[in-house]
Write an enzyme that holds these catalytic residues in place. Structure first.
Site, mmCIF file in Angstrom:
data_model
loop_
_atom_site.group_PDB
_atom_site.id
_atom_site.type_symbol
_atom_site.label_atom_id
_atom_site.label_comp_id
_atom_site.label_asym_id
_atom_site.label_seq_id
_atom_site.Cartn_x
_atom_site.Cartn_y
_atom_site.Cartn_z
ATOM 1 N NE ARG A 190 -4.283 -1.450 0.271
ATOM 2 C CZ ARG A 190 -4.452 -2.549 -0.479
ATOM 3 N NH1 ARG A 190 -3.530 -2.901 -1.347
ATOM 4 N NH2 ARG A 190 -5.553 -3.274 -0.383
ATOM 5 C CG HIS A 233 -3.287 -0.866 -6.435
ATOM 6 N ND1 HIS A 233 -3.709 -0.232 -5.292
ATOM 7 C CD2 HIS A 233 -3.174 -2.173 -6.087
ATOM 8 C CE1 HIS A 233 -3.856 -1.100 -4.305
ATOM 9 N NE2 HIS A 233 -3.526 -2.289 -4.769
ATOM 10 C CD GLU A 259 -3.016 3.159 -5.207
ATOM 11 O OE1 GLU A 259 -2.057 2.945 -4.441
ATOM 12 O OE2 GLU A 259 -3.805 2.278 -5.556
HETATM 13 C C1 DGY Z 1 -5.530 -6.250 -2.555
HETATM 14 O O1 DGY Z 1 -6.169 -7.264 -2.829
HETATM 15 O O2 DGY Z 1 -5.482 -5.768 -1.431
HETATM 16 C C2 DGY Z 1 -4.738 -5.612 -3.670
HETATM 17 O O3 DGY Z 1 -4.143 -4.443 -3.353
HETATM 18 C C3 DGY Z 1 -5.533 -5.562 -4.947
HETATM 19 O O4 DGY Z 1 -5.294 -6.800 -5.453
#
Ligand code: DGY
Length: 325
Positions: free
Chosen positions: A238, A286, A267
């Site tokens: 993240r 992402h 983001e």
């Molecule tokens: C998640 O699943 O948390 C990812 O960031 C998206 O696949």
């Protein structure tokens, strides 16, 4: 049928998920190509028994308070930093997510980023497209290596372990840092290090830890200063784990050699963000789990979670199992 549970789906999911949900629920679908606006979600959730959410929705205490009949939340993602898990648990609402099904694809993406950065793939492709490719040169776009270097994995959970497995194929030395030692680390030939030692010893640092209050800006100025000037950083978790101001300074001033980010803070990253001006910074939007098969598997697991909970059964992948105790 009127006795079917009512659910809100905040974005059309891929695969068979919609078909599955429509088979047993009355669905209110936000069917636009953008995240569901907060006000629309607050209005729709007031009547809902279930919520099928995306990581772009803030499933916070205010949203839960606006949903008196809500009995289940299921998110099409493994990460739940946008969900107030504690507030849902207090209400006895199970929260589903999508662990395991995205491990391999996300680890592939981490390696794609590592390789692209270290072997200068994106710069090379741009060089060719710009018509600059002349006769072969002995020192054109030289980069670093992955093979036989040291990889440091911060956050050795489900995906971090698969990244470690990939690294063995590149004959890398593997270090990891985690809240607690990983019981499979010896099988993966991965060695525990303190946070500081991992940063100092690694040629490539991969961040895979979840975003929490404790991990916010874990990679800050101090952490970047501890890394080797030849080292690279990859964030596959993240955006909030990396302080973008400190990263920009580190990349500009050569505290580290490069960074590749699948996730950013904020983001989406604005097109005029200073990180986008840097040649040693590679950013993708992402895409960690973004294969056709994996996104379908995530969408379908999230549908199974919601359908099970609304039928009074245990979710196959519940992030707050305390609600069943
Ligand atoms: C998640 O699943 O948390 C990812 O960031 C998206 O696949």
């Amino acid at each position: 049928m009127t006795d079917q549970p009512r659910i809100v789906v905040t974005r059309r999911p891929p695969g068979r998920a919609m078909e599955m949900l429509e088979g047993s629920c009355r669905v209110v679908l936000w069917d636009e190509d953008r995240a569901m606006p907060r006000d629309d979600l607050l209005t729709a959730i007031a009547q809902a028994d279930g919520l099928y959410s995306m990581l772009t929705d803030a499933v916070d205490a205010a949203l839960l308070a606006a949903a008196p009949s809500l009995r289940a939340v299921s998110q099409m993602a493994v990460g739940l930093d946008n969900v107030d898990l504690a507030a849902a648990t207090v209400r006895g609402i199970p929260v589903g997510h999508t662990p395991e099904v995205l491990n391999e694809t996300t680890a592939d993406t981490v390696f794609a980023l590592l390789l692209a950065l270290v072997r200068r793939v994106v710069e090379g492709a741009a060089y060719v497209k710009e018509g600059r490719w002349g006769p072969w040169q002995p020192e054109l776009l030289l980069g670093g290596d992955l093979h036989h270097t040291t990889l440091g994995i911060i956050g050795m959970g489900r995906i971090g372990s698969v990244v470690a497995r990939r690294a063995s194929g590149f004959e890398m030395r593997i270090l990891y840092h985690n809240r607690r030692p990983n019981e499979h680390a010896a099988d993966l030939n991965a060695h525990f290090r303190s946070f500081e030692d991992l940063l100092a010893e690694s040629d490539h640092v991969v961040v895979m830890a979840p975003l929490t209050d404790e991990t916010y800006h874990l990679i800050d100025r101090r952490a970047l200063e501890l890394m080797k000037p030849t080292a690279t950083l990859v964030n596959g978790s993240r955006g909030g784990l990396v302080d973008p101001v400190a990263l920009e300074e580190a990349l500009r001033e050569g505290w580290i050699s490069g960074a590749a980010l699948d996730v950013t803070e904020p983001e989406p990253i604005p097109a005029d963000h200073p990180l986008l001006d840097l040649e040693n910074c590679l950013i993708i939007p992402h895409l960690g789990s973004a294969s056709v098969a994996t996104r379908a598997a995530m969408a379908e697991l999230a549908a199974e979670n919601l359908i099970a909970a609304l039928a009074g059964r245990r979710m196959p992948a519940c992030a707050n199992p305390a609600v069943y105790e």
